[in-house]
Design an enzyme around this catalytic site. Structure first.
Site, PDB file in Angstrom:
ATOM      1  N   GLU A   1       0.837  -1.199   0.000  1.00  0.00           N
ATOM      2  CA  GLU A   1       0.000   0.000   0.000  1.00  0.00           C
ATOM      3  C   GLU A   1       0.876   1.254   0.000  1.00  0.00           C
ATOM      4  O   GLU A   1       1.668   1.459   0.920  1.00  0.00           O
ATOM      5  CB  GLU A   1      -0.910  -0.018   1.229  1.00  0.00           C
ATOM      6  CG  GLU A   1      -1.827  -1.234   1.268  1.00  0.00           C
ATOM      7  CD  GLU A   1      -2.384  -1.503   2.647  1.00  0.00           C
ATOM      8  OE1 GLU A   1      -2.246  -0.626   3.534  1.00  0.00           O
ATOM      9  OE2 GLU A   1      -2.955  -2.587   2.860  1.00  0.00           O
TER      10      GLU A   1
ATOM     11  N   LEU B   1      -5.823  -1.783  -0.362  1.00  0.00           N
ATOM     12  CA  LEU B   1      -5.708  -2.039   1.076  1.00  0.00           C
ATOM     13  C   LEU B   1      -6.268  -3.426   1.360  1.00  0.00           C
ATOM     14  O   LEU B   1      -7.434  -3.593   1.735  1.00  0.00           O
ATOM     15  CB  LEU B   1      -6.473  -0.988   1.882  1.00  0.00           C
ATOM     16  CG  LEU B   1      -5.726   0.307   2.197  1.00  0.00           C
ATOM     17  CD1 LEU B   1      -5.496   1.125   0.935  1.00  0.00           C
ATOM     18  CD2 LEU B   1      -6.490   1.116   3.226  1.00  0.00           C
TER      19      LEU B   1
ATOM     20  N   GLU C   1      -4.341  -6.737   2.925  1.00  0.00           N
ATOM     21  CA  GLU C   1      -3.104  -7.410   3.328  1.00  0.00           C
ATOM     22  C   GLU C   1      -3.089  -8.882   2.937  1.00  0.00           C
ATOM     23  O   GLU C   1      -2.050  -9.410   2.516  1.00  0.00           O
ATOM     24  CB  GLU C   1      -2.902  -7.251   4.837  1.00  0.00           C
ATOM     25  CG  GLU C   1      -2.444  -5.874   5.279  1.00  0.00           C
ATOM     26  CD  GLU C   1      -3.566  -4.851   5.315  1.00  0.00           C
ATOM     27  OE1 GLU C   1      -3.259  -3.645   5.443  1.00  0.00           O
ATOM     28  OE2 GLU C   1      -4.757  -5.262   5.225  1.00  0.00           O
TER      29      GLU C   1
ATOM     30  N   GLN D   1       2.090  -1.887   6.120  1.00  0.00           N
ATOM     31  CA  GLN D   1       2.348  -0.523   6.585  1.00  0.00           C
ATOM     32  C   GLN D   1       2.703  -0.477   8.062  1.00  0.00           C
ATOM     33  O   GLN D   1       3.535   0.336   8.477  1.00  0.00           O
ATOM     34  CB  GLN D   1       1.145   0.373   6.300  1.00  0.00           C
ATOM     35  CG  GLN D   1       1.036   0.797   4.849  1.00  0.00           C
ATOM     36  CD  GLN D   1       0.070   1.938   4.645  1.00  0.00           C
ATOM     37  OE1 GLN D   1      -0.843   2.153   5.443  1.00  0.00           O
ATOM     38  NE2 GLN D   1       0.262   2.683   3.575  1.00  0.00           N
ATOM     39  N   PHE D   2       2.058  -1.317   8.873  1.00  0.00           N
ATOM     40  CA  PHE D   2       2.358  -1.444  10.299  1.00  0.00           C
ATOM     41  C   PHE D   2       2.166  -2.901  10.689  1.00  0.00           C
ATOM     42  O   PHE D   2       1.333  -3.598  10.106  1.00  0.00           O
ATOM     43  CB  PHE D   2       1.440  -0.559  11.149  1.00  0.00           C
ATOM     44  CG  PHE D   2       1.625   0.917  10.926  1.00  0.00           C
ATOM     45  CD1 PHE D   2       2.526   1.636  11.697  1.00  0.00           C
ATOM     46  CD2 PHE D   2       0.906   1.574   9.937  1.00  0.00           C
ATOM     47  CE1 PHE D   2       2.699   2.994  11.485  1.00  0.00           C
ATOM     48  CE2 PHE D   2       1.076   2.927   9.715  1.00  0.00           C
ATOM     49  CZ  PHE D   2       1.978   3.647  10.502  1.00  0.00           C
TER      50      PHE D   2
ATOM     51  N   PRO E   1      -4.780  -9.642   9.048  1.00  0.00           N
ATOM     52  CA  PRO E   1      -5.537 -10.214   7.925  1.00  0.00           C
ATOM     53  C   PRO E   1      -4.699 -11.127   7.035  1.00  0.00           C
ATOM     54  O   PRO E   1      -5.256 -12.001   6.352  1.00  0.00           O
ATOM     55  CB  PRO E   1      -6.010  -8.975   7.155  1.00  0.00           C
ATOM     56  CG  PRO E   1      -6.031  -7.882   8.164  1.00  0.00           C
ATOM     57  CD  PRO E   1      -4.867  -8.160   9.058  1.00  0.00           C
TER      58      PRO E   1
ATOM     59  N   HIS F   1      -1.108   0.521  15.488  1.00  0.00           N
ATOM     60  CA  HIS F   1       0.081   1.012  14.797  1.00  0.00           C
ATOM     61  C   HIS F   1       1.365   0.751  15.587  1.00  0.00           C
ATOM     62  O   HIS F   1       2.448   1.069  15.096  1.00  0.00           O
ATOM     63  CB  HIS F   1      -0.034   2.514  14.529  1.00  0.00           C
ATOM     64  CG  HIS F   1      -1.060   2.878  13.509  1.00  0.00           C
ATOM     65  ND1 HIS F   1      -2.409   2.717  13.715  1.00  0.00           N
ATOM     66  CD2 HIS F   1      -0.930   3.423  12.270  1.00  0.00           C
ATOM     67  CE1 HIS F   1      -3.075   3.133  12.653  1.00  0.00           C
ATOM     68  NE2 HIS F   1      -2.197   3.565  11.765  1.00  0.00           N
TER      69      HIS F   1
END
Length: 338
Positions: free
Chosen positions: A41, A70, A72, A94-95, A101, A141
């Site tokens: 992403e 988006l 995963e 991203q984190f 998922p 996050h």
């Protein structure tokens, strides 16, 4: 970036932050191997949420630096298929808290395909994920759940603590024939700079690093917790005369059991520092490794200095949750004074 030369080795180096070293590792391997691709992403035109892939889209094009939806599970599932057919994909999460998922794809497929196919297929894939707390981020996050993946046979798990190691470990991970979970401690993404060779090099996915020699107690840690552990060690040496050895595991699976045990045999005491919750954390596995390999050298209970058994709190309590140098010092002294 400016370059420097080490007169002893004549190796050209750059002074890079950890996130710049990750980007340099990606760039170097993509330049040398057309099968290496990046997907995730916002990794393309935007250069990633932390700019770890900045400039790669312009350099290598949209077919090798792929912006994805988006999704995963779809990102990692696609990467598994690519890896099985000759590519070396590097999917970015991203984190770490967004990896859940994709958990089924990682543990049910990526980790098992070599075993399932009796060696006919392998999955040379590196799943990159910023992880850990300390940057005042929202919920999901700041996760530090490395133990989830260490528990799964078939996966290697890596967490660098320096820019030099970040590039070398990432290079070794990309070249590894099996899936690697590459956890990047975002708290220290831009905390300091280090000399990083401009050329390609590997840090083996098997060796811990002794960051500080000592004789009174061994402190085992990794990722962002290495810096406060070193600060605590230096403070205790100056204020209390306690000589602390700091062992940076670097590769969390497989563990460098030889270095772990040898350090403990020298000191007879141990503290383990990680920011993940204590229960079921990797610290328990390190403690068991010490017990199995060096029980007769033990002079005190093994201390775990960790995050708490609670979700990572929001901003006002985040510093209290993370093991800081002062809390690490207190735990070390408790063990040394036993």
């Amino acid at each position: 970036m400016s370059s420097a030369t080490n007169p002893e080795t004549e190796t050209k180096t750059d002074r890079l932050t950890l996130v710049e070293a990750v980007r340099d590792g990606l760039y170097t391997e993509m330049s040398q191997d057309d099968s290496v691709i990046v997907l995730g992403e916002d990794v393309g035109k935007n250069g990633g949420v932390f700019r770890a892939t900045d400039g790669l889209h312009e350099e290598f094009g949209e077919n090798r630096v792929v912006d994805t939806p988006l999704a995963e599970a779809g990102i990692v599932g696609s990467a598994i298929g690519l890896a099985m057919t000759g590519m070396k994909p590097i999917p970015e999460m991203q984190f770490m808290g967004f990896m859940y998922p994709a958990f089924d794809q990682i543990v049910s497929h990526a980790a098992r395909l070599r075993s399932r196919s009796h060696g006919q297929y392998s999955v040379p894939m590196v799943v990159r994920a910023p992880y850990g707390g300390g940057i005042r981020a929202p919920e999901h996050h700041s996760e530090s759940k490395e133990a989830f993946f260490v528990h799964e046979p078939g996966l290697k798990v890596v967490s660098p603590s320096t820019p030099y190691d970040a590039k070398g470990l990432l290079t070794a991970s990309i070249r590894d024939p099996d899936p690697v979970i590459f956890l990047e401690p975002k708290l220290i993404y831009r905390a300091f700079r280090d000399d990083v060779p401009t050329e390609s090099y590997e840090v083996p996915l098997s060796d811990a690093a002794i960051r500080r020699e000592g004789s009174d107690i061994s402190v085992y840690t990794w990722g962002a917790m290495t810096r406060p552990a070193l600060i605590a060690a230096d403070n205790l040496a100056e204020e209390k005369g306690v000589d602390v050895e700091v062992v940076d595991l670097r590769t969390l699976s497989p563990l460098d059991t030889e270095t772990i045990v040898d350090s403990f045999k020298k000191t007879g005491r141990a503290a383990i520092v990680h920011e993940a919750p204590k229960t079921g954390g990797l610290g328990a596995e390190v403690a068991s490794t010490i017990q199995e390999g060096a029980l007769l050298h033990q002079e005190a209970p093994i201390k775990r200095i960790t995050g708490f058994d609670a979700p990572m709190p929001l901003h006002s309590l985040e510093d209290y949750y993370l093991p800081q140098a002062v809390r690490i010092q207190e735990g070390i002294l408790e063990t040394v004074d036993f």
